[in-house]
Design a protein around this motif. Structure first.
Motif, PDB file in Angstrom:
ATOM      1  N   ALA A   1       0.829  -1.212   0.000  1.00  0.00           N
ATOM      2  CA  ALA A   1       0.000   0.000   0.000  1.00  0.00           C
ATOM      3  C   ALA A   1       0.862   1.261   0.000  1.00  0.00           C
ATOM      4  O   ALA A   1       0.582   2.229  -0.722  1.00  0.00           O
ATOM      5  N   LYS A   2       1.914   1.264   0.804  1.00  0.00           N
ATOM      6  CA  LYS A   2       2.793   2.439   0.885  1.00  0.00           C
ATOM      7  C   LYS A   2       3.491   2.710  -0.448  1.00  0.00           C
ATOM      8  O   LYS A   2       3.667   3.866  -0.847  1.00  0.00           O
ATOM      9  N   GLN A   3       3.867   1.659  -1.148  1.00  0.00           N
ATOM     10  CA  GLN A   3       4.549   1.829  -2.434  1.00  0.00           C
ATOM     11  C   GLN A   3       3.594   2.261  -3.540  1.00  0.00           C
ATOM     12  O   GLN A   3       3.967   3.016  -4.439  1.00  0.00           O
ATOM     13  N   ILE A   4       2.359   1.788  -3.472  1.00  0.00           N
ATOM     14  CA  ILE A   4       1.380   2.076  -4.527  1.00  0.00           C
ATOM     15  C   ILE A   4       0.693   3.426  -4.324  1.00  0.00           C
ATOM     16  O   ILE A   4       0.356   4.133  -5.284  1.00  0.00           O
ATOM     17  N   SER A   5       0.489   3.825  -3.074  1.00  0.00           N
ATOM     18  CA  SER A   5      -0.371   4.978  -2.774  1.00  0.00           C
ATOM     19  C   SER A   5       0.014   6.287  -3.471  1.00  0.00           C
ATOM     20  O   SER A   5      -0.881   7.080  -3.794  1.00  0.00           O
ATOM     21  N   PRO A   6       1.316   6.574  -3.732  1.00  0.00           N
ATOM     22  CA  PRO A   6       1.623   7.835  -4.423  1.00  0.00           C
ATOM     23  C   PRO A   6       1.080   7.901  -5.851  1.00  0.00           C
ATOM     24  O   PRO A   6       1.009   8.989  -6.444  1.00  0.00           O
ATOM     25  N   TYR A   7       0.685   6.766  -6.409  1.00  0.00           N
ATOM     26  CA  TYR A   7       0.309   6.713  -7.819  1.00  0.00           C
ATOM     27  C   TYR A   7      -1.192   6.484  -8.045  1.00  0.00           C
ATOM     28  O   TYR A   7      -1.625   6.359  -9.193  1.00  0.00           O
ATOM     29  N   VAL A   8      -1.958   6.380  -6.964  1.00  0.00           N
ATOM     30  CA  VAL A   8      -3.392   6.113  -7.116  1.00  0.00           C
ATOM     31  C   VAL A   8      -4.201   7.102  -6.289  1.00  0.00           C
ATOM     32  O   VAL A   8      -3.667   7.816  -5.435  1.00  0.00           O
ATOM     33  N   ASP A   9      -5.497   7.121  -6.540  1.00  0.00           N
ATOM     34  CA  ASP A   9      -6.399   8.022  -5.819  1.00  0.00           C
ATOM     35  C   ASP A   9      -7.163   7.306  -4.703  1.00  0.00           C
ATOM     36  O   ASP A   9      -7.728   7.956  -3.821  1.00  0.00           O
TER      37      ASP A   9
END
Length: 424
Positions: free
Chosen positions: A24-32
């Motif tokens: 989640a931490k790695q993905i969160s900058p790229y999703v809404d």
């Protein structure tokens, strides 16, 4: 952009919650939006789609943990169908959004009813997996409590009848209730009679089993909807030929259900025996050492409940397999629960019920005593054909539905009731 993933895969060898947080931490900058589910479809179907055996909201903790480590909104999902619980999840900050799937198959008007403060009218999902089982069989959907699902192209509105007729419904089980509700919505004058003091039919027996309570609640919800649609409900009123002659309805829908099948086995009428349908009234009679006689769906679910209560439970079944009447999605999860809580004896034919258990013969015709100081009889149901035959020719339009026609499922009773009302 929304990213759906499991907070934990919940099986040995899969990733756990700590790894889910890192994903989640790695993905969160790229999703809404992070949409947090659980398990895997192939190896954890009952985790991704929580069954009736699990607590409502059992997967919420995954979203709650992940939300503490990201700045984007987080959603949760998994068998949620209570507006009160969903409000609590959001208000307490466990998640920002609550998703529903099966709950909206059961009642596509659920959000509207919540907004209009009509929570008591919500038809709740039973978590019975009829929807998922139907998809596996026919690649479409079906819902036990909502006959419109999978038939949307036919139109989802119940159209008024060209002429209002008088309709008498005999029996207030799920089929009779839904038939009466549908007929009233079409503009017919409907009288629903139930010979007992409470509506619900066979569903009354589910109130004593916590994981099946929503089945009991279903009958009360249907009754409320029927009353609001204009149905006159008469309890303690048995439909007889004389009553039909007095009321003189155009249509008679016979939904008188079924009665427990009690074969002539010695001792089955003993004081230590409780018929599974009557368990909710006689549960105090059941001791801590129980034998469930009959391994169909009803017997297995009762055995699981008794095991969950901490009782020692044995299950006797004449066939080689348990619960062949369970659907293909529910059955594997049911059998896992049986393994947890119940000692199973398949291939055992009960020949005598005694104070100390059930005397059986095995496949080698050897006598074996399955010990227990209480016996739950769950040997099936039999259609009330005598009542059906007495009423069959008493009105211009007569339709026999549900268990009265053929012992089957809640799904069949509801669907047959719905279509019988559409045909008037």
């Amino acid at each position: 952009m929304e990213f759906r993933f499991s907070g934990s895969e919940l099986f040995d060898g899969g990733y756990d919650l700590d790894e889910g947080i890192e994903i989640a931490k790695q993905i969160s900058p790229y999703v809404d939006l992070l949409h947090v589910s659980a398990g895997t479809y192939q190896r954890g179907f009952g985790d991704t789609h929580p069954s009736m055996f699990k607590e409502h909201g059992c997967n919420v903790y995954l979203a709650e943990a992940i939300k503490k480590h990201v700045s984007v909104p987080v959603s949760t999902i998994g068998g949620l169908n209570s507006p009160e619980q969903m409000e609590e999840i959001i208000a307490s900050g466990k998640a920002d959004i609550v998703y529903m799937a099966r709950a909206l198959l059961a009642d596509h008007q659920l959000p509207r009813k919540v907004m209009e403060n009509r929570d008591e009218e919500i038809v709740h999902c039973l978590r019975c997996f009829t929807c998922m089982a139907e998809r596996a069989a026919t690649a479409t959907r079906r819902c036990t409590v909502n006959p419109l699902i999978g038939r949307e192209l036919d139109g989802i509105e119940v159209m008024p009848a060209r002429e209002s007729k008088k309709v008498l419904v005999a029996g207030a089980g799920p089929g009779g209730l839904y038939a009466a509700y549908t007929a009233a919505r079409r503009g017919h004058k409907v009288i629903l009679c139930e010979k007992e003091s409470e509506v619900g039919g066979i569903l009354k027996s589910e109130q004593a089993i916590p994981f099946k309570k929503e089945m009991y609640d279903l009958s009360n919800t249907y009754a409320l909807l029927a009353k609001k649609a204009g149905v006159e409900i008469r309890t303690n009123t048995e439909v007889t030929k004389e009553l039909v002659e007095k009321e003189n309805p155009y249509a008679l829908i016979i939904a008188v259900g079924s009665t427990p099948l009690i074969p002539p086995i010695k001792g089955l009428d003993g004081d230590n025996v409780v018929i599974v349908n009557n368990y909710y009234k006689e549960k105090d009679k059941v001791t801590d050492n129980v034998v469930v006689f009959g391994g169909g769906l009803a017997g297995c679910e009762c055995a699981i409940h008794l095991g969950m209560e901490g009782k020692k439970v044995h299950l006797v079944e004449m066939r080689d397999e348990l619960a062949p009447d369970a659907n293909v999605r529910h059955r594997p999860l049911l059998l896992k629960e049986v393994d947890k809580y119940v000692t199973v004896h398949t291939g055992y034919k009960g020949i005598e019920v005694r104070k100390d258990g059930i005397l059986c013969v095995d496949k080698d015709n050897k006598e074996v005593l399955v010990e227990g100081t209480s016996v739950i009889c769950a040997l099936g149901q039999r259609s009330c054909t005598d009542t059906v035959e007495k009423l069959r020719d008493t009105a211009t339009f007569v339709r026999v539905i549900g268990d009265a026609a053929k012992v089957a499922t809640i799904t069949n009773a509801v669907y047959w009731g719905y279509h019988a009302a559409l045909d008037i």
